[in-house]
Design an enzyme around this catalytic site. Structure first.
Site, PDB file in Angstrom:
ATOM      1  N   LYS A  41      25.652 -42.999 -28.696  1.00  0.00           N
ATOM      2  CA  LYS A  41      26.330 -42.329 -27.577  1.00  0.00           C
ATOM      3  C   LYS A  41      25.669 -40.996 -27.301  1.00  0.00           C
ATOM      4  O   LYS A  41      24.966 -40.459 -28.158  1.00  0.00           O
ATOM      5  CB  LYS A  41      27.818 -42.135 -27.908  1.00  0.00           C
ATOM      6  CG  LYS A  41      28.058 -41.230 -29.107  1.00  0.00           C
ATOM      7  CD  LYS A  41      29.500 -41.262 -29.546  1.00  0.00           C
ATOM      8  CE  LYS A  41      29.773 -40.321 -30.695  1.00  0.00           C
ATOM      9  NZ  LYS A  41      29.606 -38.899 -30.355  1.00  0.00           N
ATOM     10  N   ASP A  46      29.817 -40.669 -36.461  1.00  0.00           N
ATOM     11  CA  ASP A  46      28.879 -39.528 -36.513  1.00  0.00           C
ATOM     12  C   ASP A  46      28.723 -38.865 -37.883  1.00  0.00           C
ATOM     13  O   ASP A  46      28.709 -37.625 -37.985  1.00  0.00           O
ATOM     14  CB  ASP A  46      29.285 -38.460 -35.482  1.00  0.00           C
ATOM     15  CG  ASP A  46      29.282 -38.977 -34.042  1.00  0.00           C
ATOM     16  OD1 ASP A  46      29.000 -40.168 -33.843  1.00  0.00           O
ATOM     17  OD2 ASP A  46      29.574 -38.190 -33.129  1.00  0.00           O
ATOM     18  N   CYS A 100      34.812 -35.725 -32.112  1.00  0.00           N
ATOM     19  CA  CYS A 100      34.422 -37.101 -31.813  1.00  0.00           C
ATOM     20  C   CYS A 100      35.367 -38.139 -32.408  1.00  0.00           C
ATOM     21  O   CYS A 100      35.609 -39.174 -31.782  1.00  0.00           O
ATOM     22  CB  CYS A 100      32.970 -37.334 -32.208  1.00  0.00           C
ATOM     23  SG  CYS A 100      31.853 -36.467 -31.076  1.00  0.00           S
TER      24      CYS A 100
HETATM   25  C1  VGL Z   1      30.263 -33.895 -31.880  1.00  0.00           C
HETATM   26  C2  VGL Z   1      30.039 -31.910 -30.730  1.00  0.00           C
HETATM   27  C3  VGL Z   1      28.959 -32.403 -30.040  1.00  0.00           C
HETATM   28  C4  VGL Z   1      30.989 -34.690 -32.907  1.00  0.00           C
HETATM   29  C5  VGL Z   1      29.176 -34.414 -31.191  1.00  0.00           C
HETATM   30  O1  VGL Z   1      30.421 -35.676 -33.436  1.00  0.00           O
HETATM   31  O2  VGL Z   1      32.154 -34.338 -33.204  1.00  0.00           O
HETATM   32  N1  VGL Z   1      30.682 -32.644 -31.640  1.00  0.00           N
HETATM   33  N2  VGL Z   1      28.535 -33.654 -30.282  1.00  0.00           N
END
Ligand code: VGL
Ligand code: ZN
Length: 201
Positions: free
Chosen positions: A106, A8, A151
């Site tokens: 995801k 991410d 994540c």
């Molecule tokens: C994430 C909160 C919501 C992350 C993703 O990548 O850590 N955190 N969605």
């Protein structure tokens, strides 16, 4: 063989994004420097429909960062982030895309969140990452990305459960909540993960 899993590293989690992790831009040069030292590099991408249930905006009267529950699972309500096809959902343009062989998306199901790059938070649906990694003969996974305490952490937990040897690169995984991060890193060590720095990799 060594596999780098980049979680991410998307505009919305970087300074200027909608759910920014403070100081997180510092990890990008670290990750760029690491990629070519690995036999395999894969990435995860948070990829939500605008109707995603984790967005506070889809719950009238609720605010970002409030806690709630979906089907018995604890859930933080987030600002809108990583909406499919948006600029915020793109990988940072500073991240070298060249060595990334596969991307696993995801959070696409509007009803359930997915912190881990392996499974949704209810462990109902796999993203295909575990099967892909096994197919490639991966055993040692080196994890980095954002947010370190969310994540990347949940990806590490699932990776351990899936039988991979997990290495967590602390200086390439910035947390949203540094206090929670310390506890979570200890939880990973307790489960047999190695928490290390990128220097020397
Ligand atoms: C994430 C909160 C919501 C992350 C993703 O990548 O850590 N955190 N969605
Ligand atoms: Zn998300």
């Amino acid at each position: 063989m060594r596999t780098l899993v980049i979680v991410d590293v998307q505009n919305d989690f970087l300074p200027g994004g909608s759910l920014p992790v403070p100081g997180s831009d510092a990890i990008i040069p670290v990750i760029n420097g690491l990629m070519r030292r690995f036999d395999l590099v894969v990435a995860a991408q948070d990829w939500h429909p605008q109707s995603h249930r984790s967005f506070a905006s889809n719950h009238p009267g609720r605010k970002p960062f409030e806690e709630t529950e979906f089907h018995g699972l604890a859930q933080t309500l987030w600002p809108d982030h990583c909406v499919q096809g948006s600029h915020g959902a793109q990988f940072s343009s500073a991240l070298d895309p060249g060595p990334i062989e596969a991307i696993f998306r995801k959070g696409t199901d509007p009803q359930i969140d997915s912190y881990s790059a392996f499974f949704d938070n209810g462990h109902r649906k796999a993203t295909g990452l575990a099967a892909y990694l096994r197919g490639r003969g991966a055993k040692d996974l080196y994890l980095c990305g954002l947010a370190g305490d969310i994540c990347v952490y949940f990806t590490a937990l699932d990776a351990i459960e899936e039988g991979f040897d997990v290495h967590f690169i602390v200086d390439a995984a910035t947390p949203l909540d540094p206090a929670a991060h310390a506890t979570r890193l200890q939880a990973l060590r307790d489960r047999g993960a190695i928490v290390l720095e990128s220097r020397g990799l």
